[in-house]
Design a protein around this motif. Structure first.
Motif, short mmCIF file in Angstrom:
data_model
loop_
_atom_site.label_atom_id
_atom_site.label_comp_id
_atom_site.label_asym_id
_atom_site.label_seq_id
_atom_site.Cartn_x
_atom_site.Cartn_y
_atom_site.Cartn_z
N PHE A 80 27.66 49.79 43.27
CA PHE A 80 27.88 50.04 44.70
C PHE A 80 29.10 49.31 45.24
O PHE A 80 29.22 49.12 46.45
CB PHE A 80 26.63 49.67 45.50
CG PHE A 80 25.47 50.57 45.22
CD1 PHE A 80 25.52 51.92 45.52
CD2 PHE A 80 24.31 50.07 44.64
CE1 PHE A 80 24.45 52.76 45.25
CE2 PHE A 80 23.23 50.89 44.37
CZ PHE A 80 23.31 52.25 44.68
N SER A 81 30.00 48.89 44.38
CA SER A 81 31.26 48.31 44.83
C SER A 81 32.31 48.50 43.75
O SER A 81 31.98 48.63 42.57
CB SER A 81 31.10 46.82 45.14
OG SER A 81 31.04 46.05 43.95
N THR A 112 30.08 55.03 41.27
CA THR A 112 29.35 54.68 42.48
C THR A 112 28.45 55.85 42.83
O THR A 112 28.36 56.84 42.10
CB THR A 112 30.32 54.41 43.65
OG1 THR A 112 31.05 55.61 43.94
CG2 THR A 112 31.29 53.29 43.30
N ASP A 113 27.80 55.77 43.99
CA ASP A 113 26.95 56.88 44.42
C ASP A 113 27.77 58.10 44.82
O ASP A 113 27.21 59.08 45.32
CB ASP A 113 26.02 56.45 45.56
CG ASP A 113 26.78 55.82 46.72
OD1 ASP A 113 27.93 55.39 46.52
OD2 ASP A 113 26.22 55.74 47.82
N LYS A 123 22.73 47.84 48.41
CA LYS A 123 23.90 48.62 48.80
C LYS A 123 24.36 48.22 50.21
O LYS A 123 23.54 48.12 51.12
CB LYS A 123 23.59 50.11 48.78
CG LYS A 123 24.80 50.97 49.12
CD LYS A 123 24.46 52.44 49.22
CE LYS A 123 25.70 53.22 49.63
NZ LYS A 123 25.43 54.65 49.85
N ILE A 145 18.63 50.09 48.59
CA ILE A 145 18.88 51.51 48.75
C ILE A 145 17.62 52.19 49.27
O ILE A 145 16.50 51.74 49.02
CB ILE A 145 19.33 52.16 47.42
CG1 ILE A 145 18.28 51.93 46.32
CG2 ILE A 145 20.68 51.65 47.00
CD1 ILE A 145 18.59 52.64 45.02
N GLN A 203 18.40 57.88 49.01
CA GLN A 203 19.57 57.58 48.17
C GLN A 203 19.17 57.46 46.71
O GLN A 203 19.87 57.97 45.82
CB GLN A 203 20.22 56.28 48.65
CG GLN A 203 20.88 56.38 50.01
CD GLN A 203 21.22 55.02 50.59
OE1 GLN A 203 20.68 53.99 50.18
NE2 GLN A 203 22.11 55.00 51.57
#
Length: 734
Positions: free
Chosen positions: A292-293, A343-344, A364, A378, A382
């Motif tokens: 997530f980064s 990532t997502d 997240k 999350i 998600q």
């Protein structure tokens, strides 16, 4: 009373009040009020027209904004189901069989996919989702070749699957481009577009609105509301999570339209594993690690390639063409790349052959409805959206698997996935240009930012709607306020897709100019001077070389956003942004350059570390800068000082309470696992190795910490202590 502009009669009244010290002030209210009201109307001019302004900002009946849609009786069909259930496929079948239709999607990639599927029969099945975006243009112009990759990887998504899909010319409309299916640029009967670009005036037989649950999005939800209420189509096919059924049904009740719900089940099984990955040594072909980064993306991909494995990389700020190229590389059975780090961003718009989804983290960073940044677990929605990418129907993997990187996260992930998705409660709204113009008519001296503030403060919405976050709009409005523009042009500039988190997009020359790019665009526009190709090349220093480190790669991604901004404005002000064709050509070249950088991302990371080791700090831009919320700070405080208390059985606790506990457990476990995951040594050592800290910064932090320890950081005397520590630090530096 000290003002020289006070009128004589008011001055006399004020003197009388001062002289009558024993008289209650309330006795002078009648005398003072007329003067107060006159002053208030000068400061708040809306007081003279409050009734009119309240009527303009009354948002309680949005269906009435679209008389063309209300003039027809529309049929609403809700296709509800999880990821990989075929819900969108069935809606698209109806779209393709109709005499005319429009597809509205959340991403350019999804609009491109539908555009390709519709036109593929016309071009001999040579267009596929995994093809590069530039290849798509070549195919349409007759220069491309090859076979439809969708038929090989995902037959359910391939237009070869149904004879009804023959000869369906379809145009593409996004904020940055228009592509016509017909060679003479004549508009086709079918259109694939991003949701913001749909027309509410053009009649269609069928309309498809994809990912309807995004109607609750704090920033973009208004676009789904507008499409749902305003599209002039005989049939509206809505696709998305079942959590949005109730809201859509209620919204359609206000328009007098009924909703037919069609439920779908997932086409392939999805299993949550009973064990975590724990080590990258346990990776298998078809694995996708979700981070997530950007920093986690860089770290994980570096560790994977250190093990002799090749990996593809996908994250949100990459150009669409680069994402597709990385997806193609990962999907290709003949390519040695068998691992994906993403990532997502993979949650929508990409068809990927994933066997197993591995969550590197279940924390997240997000933006809440107030525009505030938060760090939280999350959501179920998600987690389901990302997990559902594993074991896609028609791929080489008949079953999907989901797990986590760390053992302590696995139980929490299972709990999140087992919880029901929270129902969508309200739909987003945003003031239109026409509404703001009506406000400006009554308040001619107010700035655009003030008009928006007044509009939101006076607006009335019922329980089915909310006003979307307008911080980005106001940011741009304040930025260009001093530039002479008419209100409509100013409004258009403020809706431009400017990424505030990316410094270069907001500055023309990195580190050498403080003039915001959109500011220069607006300034030159106001002088009626066209923004030419040469001007843009000069300000972006084109041509650009392949990146040598991560910082340069991030810079190239920002330049790509700058080109997007130019193209976006070129479709709204064609005369002032005349070189869209040339800019699109160099944007494709830039896309290729970025692809080179992403393919060599491990080498770029090593180069960045070498630069850091030499003493220069290399700041890696994050997709989202983490900043702790009050709740997050409180949790960290609990972890450090609080004693354990009596706990309720897990089954008796609310989901929110369980998540708070899990968040605490996650962070304490993160400390234990940190050494295992990122190598041995202290936090300072790891930051030094990753280029996020230099020796000079470390020495300064140590000095400040020692001063704070001696004087005490918090308490009634904190301000005095801070001043003392600043003096002592200054002495040490001297």
């Amino acid at each position: 009373m000290e003002s020289s502009s006070v009128s004589a009669d008011l001055h006399i009244i004020l003197n009388d009040i001062c002289c009558d010290a024993g008289v209650c002030l309330l006795g002078h209210v009648d005398d003072l009020f007329p003067f107060f009201l006159r002053h208030a109307k000068q400061i708040f001019p809306m007081l003279d027209c409050m009734d009119d302004l309240r009527k303009i900002s009354d948002l309680r009946l949005p269906p009435n904004w679209y008389p063309e849609a209300r003039a027809i009786q529309r049929k609403i069909i809700f296709h509800a189901g999880p990821t990989n259930s075929g819900k969108t496929y069935h809606a698209i079948q109806r779209f393709l069989s109709a005499k005319s239709g429009i597809y509205c999607g959340p991403l350019k990639l999804l609009a491109h996919e539908i555009f390709q599927k519709s036109n593929h029969a016309v071009n001999g099945c040579r267009l596929g989702m995994s093809s590069h975006l530039s290849e798509m243009q070549q195919v349409l112009s007759g220069r491309g070749g090859g076979s439809c990759c969708l038929s090989q990887l995902n037959p359910v998504n391939c237009c070869c699957a149904s004879p009804r899909q023959q000869n369906v010319p379809c145009d593409l409309v996004t904020g940055e481009e228009r592509v016509y299916a017909n060679e003479d640029a004549r508009q086709a009967t079918h259109i694939a577009c991003t949701i913001e670009m749909c027309s509410t005036n053009t009649p269609y037989e069928v309309a498809v609105i994809d990912e309807i649950q995004m109607i609750r999005d704090p920033a973009r939800g208004w676009a789904w509301t507008r499409a749902l209420l305003g599209l002039c189509a005989e049939e509206i096919h809505v696709c998305g999570e079942a959590a949005a059924i109730e809201l859509v049904t209620e919204l359609m009740y206000t328009t007098g339209e009924e909703v037919e719900v069609r439920n779908y089940e997932r086409l392939t099984p999805l299993t949550v594993l009973d064990y975590a990955l724990e080590s990258l040594d346990n990776l298998r072909p078809g694995d996708c690690i979700v981070c997530f980064s950007k920093n986690d993306i860089y770290s994980v991909s570096r560790q994977i390639e250190a093990r002799g494995l090749e990996c593809a990389v996908i994250y949100g700020s990459l150009p669409p063409g680069t994402k597709l190229e990385q997806a193609k590389k990962f999907n290709d059975p003949d390519d040695p790349c068998k691992i994906l780090v993403a990532t997502d961003a993979i949650g929508m718009g990409l068809n990927l052959c994933i066997k197993r989804i591995i969550f590197n983290s279940i924390i997240k960073p997000t933006i809440n409805e107030k525009g505030e940044k938060e760090i939280d677990l999350i959501t179920t929605s998600q987690a389901l959206q990302i997990s559902g990418r594993a074991g896609r129907y028609g791929s080489s993997f008949k079953q999907g698997e989901v797990t986590t990187m760390h053992r302590d996260d696995l139980a929490q992930l299972k709990e999140i996935l087992s919880e029901p998705v929270r129902p969508v409660k309200a739909a987003g709204l945003h003031p239109t240009a026409e509404q703001i113009e009506m406000f400006a008519y009554h308040l001619p001296d107010a700035t655009l930012s003030n008009l928006i503030d007044i509009f939101v403060s006076l607006s009335q919405v019922d329980g089915l709607y909310f006003v979307c976050n307008i911080d980005d709009f106001k940011f741009l409005a304040d930025m260009i306020q001093h530039i002479p523009l008419n209100l409509r042009s100013r409004y258009v500039f403020c809706t431009a897709p400017l990424n505030r988190k990316e410094p270069f997009v907001c500055t023309t020359l990195l580190k050498t100019s403080l003039n915001p790019l959109v500011l220069q665009f607006a300034r030159q526009f106001s002088r009626n001077e066209p923004l030419t190709f040469d001007w843009l090349c000069r300000h972006t220093k084109w041509p650009l070389a392949p990146p040598k480190n991560i910082k340069e790669l991030v810079h190239l991604e920002a330049v790509h956003d700058v080109f997007d901004l130019y193209l976006w404005l070129s479709y709204r002000f064609m005369d002032m942004f005349p070189d869209a064709v040339l800019v699109r050509d160099i944007q494709k070249k830039l896309d290729d350059i970025i692809q080179i950088g992403v393919c060599n991302i491990t080498r770029l990371i090593r180069a960045s570390q070498s630069t850091a080791a030499s003493g220069a700090a290399v700041a890696v831009s994050e997709e989202f800068p983490l900043s702790r919320t009050k709740r997050d700070t409180r949790l960290m405080s609990d972890l450090q000082g609080a004693k354990s208390t009596v706990q309720l059985p897990t089954a008796m606790e609310a989901p929110e309470e369980r998540r708070v506990k899990s968040l605490k457990a996650y962070r304490s476990a993160a400390r234990r696992e940190d050494l295992k995951t990122h190598g041995r040594g202290s936090l300072a050592d790891r930051l030094l190795r990753e280029g996020l800290l230099t020796q000079e910064m470390l020495r300064e932090l140590e000095s400040e910490w020692q001063v704070q320890q001696r004087n005490g950081r918090y308490g009634p005397s904190s301000k005095r202590d801070d001043q003392n520590s600043s003096k002592e630090t200054g002495k040490k530096k001297k």
